[in-house]
Design a protein around this motif. Structure first.
Motif, PDB file in Angstrom:
ATOM      1  N   LEU A  31       0.630  -1.603   0.284  1.00 36.32           N
ATOM      2  CA  LEU A  31       0.047   0.419   0.163  1.00 36.32           C
ATOM      3  C   LEU A  31       0.712   1.380  -0.390  1.00 36.32           C
ATOM      4  N   MET A  32       2.109   1.545   0.731  1.00 33.09           N
ATOM      5  CA  MET A  32       2.346   2.180   1.254  1.00 33.09           C
ATOM      6  C   MET A  32       3.455   2.467  -0.475  1.00 33.09           C
ATOM      7  N   SER A  33       3.743   1.647  -1.364  1.00 31.58           N
ATOM      8  CA  SER A  33       3.666   1.168  -1.972  1.00 31.58           C
ATOM      9  C   SER A  33       3.227   2.359  -4.035  1.00 31.58           C
ATOM     10  N   VAL A  34       2.245   2.100  -3.756  1.00 32.03           N
ATOM     11  CA  VAL A  34       1.163   2.700  -4.386  1.00 32.03           C
ATOM     12  C   VAL A  34       1.312   3.596  -4.042  1.00 32.03           C
ATOM     13  N   GLU A  35       1.216   4.467  -2.920  1.00 31.00           N
ATOM     14  CA  GLU A  35       0.966   5.478  -2.257  1.00 31.00           C
ATOM     15  C   GLU A  35       2.022   6.833  -3.054  1.00 31.00           C
ATOM     16  N   LEU A  36       2.935   6.232  -3.182  1.00 34.10           N
ATOM     17  CA  LEU A  36       4.510   6.399  -4.245  1.00 34.10           C
ATOM     18  C   LEU A  36       4.264   6.696  -5.556  1.00 34.10           C
ATOM     19  N   MET A  37       3.949   5.959  -6.028  1.00 34.64           N
ATOM     20  CA  MET A  37       3.426   5.770  -7.150  1.00 34.64           C
ATOM     21  C   MET A  37       1.781   6.737  -7.711  1.00 34.64           C
ATOM     22  N   LEU A  38       0.955   6.798  -6.829  1.00 31.21           N
ATOM     23  CA  LEU A  38       0.392   8.255  -6.644  1.00 31.21           C
ATOM     24  C   LEU A  38       0.890   9.247  -6.483  1.00 31.21           C
ATOM     25  N   ALA A  76      -8.998   8.115   0.892  1.00 36.12           N
ATOM     26  CA  ALA A  76     -10.000   6.713   0.733  1.00 36.12           C
ATOM     27  C   ALA A  76      -9.408   5.554   0.784  1.00 36.12           C
ATOM     28  N   GLU A  77      -8.602   5.753  -0.029  1.00 35.66           N
ATOM     29  CA  GLU A  77      -7.778   4.326  -0.721  1.00 35.66           C
ATOM     30  C   GLU A  77      -7.204   3.565   0.594  1.00 35.66           C
ATOM     31  N   ILE A  78      -6.389   4.243   1.193  1.00 36.86           N
ATOM     32  CA  ILE A  78      -4.933   3.987   2.279  1.00 36.86           C
ATOM     33  C   ILE A  78      -5.990   4.122   3.736  1.00 36.86           C
ATOM     34  N   GLY A  79      -6.990   4.027   3.752  1.00 40.49           N
ATOM     35  CA  GLY A  79      -7.723   4.265   4.532  1.00 40.49           C
ATOM     36  C   GLY A  79      -9.003   2.743   4.506  1.00 40.49           C
ATOM     37  N   ILE A  80      -9.249   3.008   4.026  1.00 43.67           N
ATOM     38  CA  ILE A  80     -10.062   1.204   3.840  1.00 43.67           C
ATOM     39  C   ILE A  80      -8.829   0.101   3.394  1.00 43.67           C
TER      40      ILE A  80
END
Length: 126
Positions: A31-38, A76-80
């Motif tokens: 999830l942290m890596s997805v946040e880096l991409m965003l 919202a994505e990281i919360g869910i």
């Protein structure tokens, strides 16, 4: 400032995030890596908005507005996502993606170890 500097930084951030998604086993690190991409995408949006606003007479700052929407969706994505990971960790005791995939929906893997107990159960009921 040239457009190349934020574009190269965004590419490095995106590649780091992509490596994290493909190589990590822990769901929280994925999830942290997805946040880096965003965040790399957000950096590109703002950089191109600033670059294009220099040439246009009227600036709408649509890239910056789209970045705000992306940040809201990412929050919202990281919360869910964290809620799902915590619920799975409580039920199964691990956040390892490989172990969760092997035991998805309560099915055990069809390895040779699982055939012996099934044969013993069949003999016990007969």
């Amino acid at each position: 400032m040239h457009l190349v500097y934020p574009a190269v930084l965004a590419a490095l951030l995106f590649c780091t995030g992509l490596y994290g998604v493909l190589a990590r086993r822990n769901a929280i690190l994925v999830l942290m890596s997805v946040e880096l991409m965003l965040n790399a995408v957000n950096l590109n949006l703002v950089a191109f908005d600033v670059w294009l606003s220099r040439t246009a007479e009227e600036t709408l700052h649509s890239g910056q507005a789209l970045t705000l929407f992306t940040i809201a969706i990412a929050a919202a994505e990281i919360g869910i996502g964290l809620a799902i990971v915590l619920a799975v960790h409580r039920n199964r005791g691990t956040a390892d993606i490989d172990k969760l995939r092997d035991s998805a929906e309560g099915h055990e893997s069809d390895g040779p170890d699982n055939d012996a107990p099934a044969a013993e159960k069949a003999e016990a009921t007969a």
